[in-house]
Scaffold this active site. Structure first.
Site, short mmCIF file in Angstrom:
data_model
loop_
_atom_site.label_atom_id
_atom_site.label_comp_id
_atom_site.label_asym_id
_atom_site.label_seq_id
_atom_site.Cartn_x
_atom_site.Cartn_y
_atom_site.Cartn_z
CG HIS A 149 0.24 3.86 4.99
ND1 HIS A 149 -0.33 3.22 5.79
CD2 HIS A 149 -0.77 5.04 4.65
CE1 HIS A 149 -2.01 3.67 6.15
NE2 HIS A 149 -1.88 5.04 5.24
CG ASP A 186 5.23 2.91 7.22
OD1 ASP A 186 3.83 2.93 6.69
OD2 ASP A 186 4.78 1.83 8.08
CG HIS A 187 4.35 -0.22 4.49
ND1 HIS A 187 4.65 -1.72 4.98
CD2 HIS A 187 4.28 0.96 5.14
CE1 HIS A 187 4.13 -1.25 5.28
NE2 HIS A 187 3.75 -0.18 6.14
CG HIS A 192 -0.54 0.20 2.28
ND1 HIS A 192 0.81 -1.30 3.18
CD2 HIS A 192 -0.18 0.70 3.65
CE1 HIS A 192 0.77 -0.81 4.06
NE2 HIS A 192 0.40 0.85 4.80
#
Length: 297
Positions: free
Chosen positions: A81, A83-84, A79
Site C-alpha cells: 500500500h 502509505d507504506h 505490504h
C-alpha cells in the site's frame, strides 16, 4: 473518530531497540499517520516501512540518523500500500545502499519469505507471511522482546480492512499463536500492550459480525433470541428472503450514521463471501443473499 485518538509525537523511542517515526500523513484511514520504525543499536539499523512520501518524514528520518550516528542497511516493507512504500525514493537518497525487502517484490527489491530472519545489533526479526489485508502482507516477530510488528492486520485503534475474510482470520489465528502477552507495534496507531489479547478481540469482532449477518438472514432482525424459530413463530419463512448487502447494513449498523453504510457494506459482502464458500448462504441472479436450505434447518 479523530477525537478518540491519543496524540503521538513525531518521533518517539518506544524501547531500547525501537524508535517510531510518524509518516506525516494523518487521516481517516491512516489514524495519526503511518508508523515507521527504526530498529536496533549501533551504526547499522533496520527500517520497517517508509510512509507515503511526505517531505517531513524524510527530513525527520535524516535528522534522526544523524543524531543516532547510524545508517539503514535493511528496509522491510509490510505490504504494498502506498502509505507504506511511497517514501522509498526519499529513503534511497538518504541511505542509497539500503537493501529493500518485500514479499512479492517489485523490480530491484528482495523477496521476504515466511520464516526469514533479519538482524542487526539489538534486534532479531522473524518474518511471518500473514495475508488478508493484502496478499503480500508480512508481520515481524521481535524475538528479544517477544513482541510483534503487526503491520495493518492489527491496528492501535479500531479495526482493520481486509481483502479476503477467511484468509485474514487464518492469519489472525497464526499471529496469536506466535505472540501472547507481548507488545505490538502496529502500522497505524498507538502501541499495543497485549497483542495476543487484541488479536483475540479482532477475531471475536469478526465472529460477531458473521453471527449478525446470519441472524438477519434467518429472522429479518437482530433483536431475537437464538431459540426463536420453528413453526408458527414470527418470521418463520424469513430465511427464504434475499437481502442485498446494503439492506443487511441498514439493520446491522442501524445506530451508525447512514454516511458510513456504504463502506460498511464492503465488510458485509466479505462475510457473505466467506459464508457462501462454506455453503451456508447462496446468492441469486439479482445480487440478493439468503440462507442455504442446509443452514436454515
Amino acid at each position: 473518530m479523530a477525537t478518540q485518538l491519543v496524540q503521538l509525537p513525531e518521533v518517539e523511542r518506544l524501547s531500547a531497540s525501537v524508535i517510531r517515526i510518524l509518516g506525516g500523513n494523518p487521516g481517516k484511514f491512516t489514524l495519526q499517520g503511518t508508523n515507521t520504525y527504526l530498529l536496533g543499536h549501533g551504526p547499522q539499523r533496520i527500517l520497517i516501512d517508509t510512509g507515503e512520501g511526505k517531505p517531513s518524514w524524510a527530513a525527520t528520518l535524516q535528522n534522526l540518523l544523524t543524531t543516532e550516528k547510524a545508517t539503514i542497511t535493511q528496509t522491510l516493507l509490510t505490504h504494498w500500500h502506498h502509505d507504506h512504500v511511497n517514501g522509498l525514493p526519499d529513503l534511497q537518497k538518504i541511505c542509497p545502499n539500503t537493501q529493500i525487502f518485500k514479499n512479492d517484490p517489485d523490480t530491484d527489491q528482495n523477496d521476504i519469505t515466511d520464516g526469514q530472519v533479519f538482524s542487526v545489533e539489538g534486534i532479531t526479526l522473524r518474518a511471518i507471511h500473514t495475508p488478508g489485508h493484502t496478499t503480500d502482507h508480512m508481520v515481524f516477530l521481535f524475538e528479544e522482546e517477544g513482541a510483534m510488528f503487526t503491520g495493518d492486520n492489527v491496528l492501535g485503534h479500531g479495526t482493520a480492512v481486509f481483502q479476503d475474510l477467511k484468509t485474514y482470520l487464518s492469519s489472525l489465528h497464526r499471529m496469536r499463536e506466535r505472540v501472547s502477552t507481548g507488545r505490538g507495534y502496529p502500522g497505524h496507531g498507538a502501541i499495543l500492550e497485549n497483542t495476543g489479547s487484541r488479536i483475540g478481540e479482532y477475531i471475536k469482532h469478526r465472529q460477531q459480525r458473521e453471527d449478525e449477518v446470519l441472524r438477519v438472514l434467518r429472522y429479518g432482525k437482530l433483536d431475537v433470541s437464538d431459540g426463536e424459530s420453528g413453526s408458527g413463530s414470527e418470521g418463520e419463512n424469513d430465511w427464504k428472503k434475499a437481502w442485498t448487502p446494503i439492506e443487511l447494513v441498514k439493520v446491522i449498523y442501524r445506530d451508525v450514521p447512514e454516511s458510513l453504510h456504504l463502506p460498511a457494506s464492503g465488510g458485509v459482502l466479505q462475510v457473505l463471501g466467506k459464508l457462501e464458500g462454506e455453503g451456508r448462504v447462496v446468492v441469486d441472479g439479482n445480487g440478493g443473499w439468503r440462507l442455504s436450505e442446509r443452514s436454515a434447518l
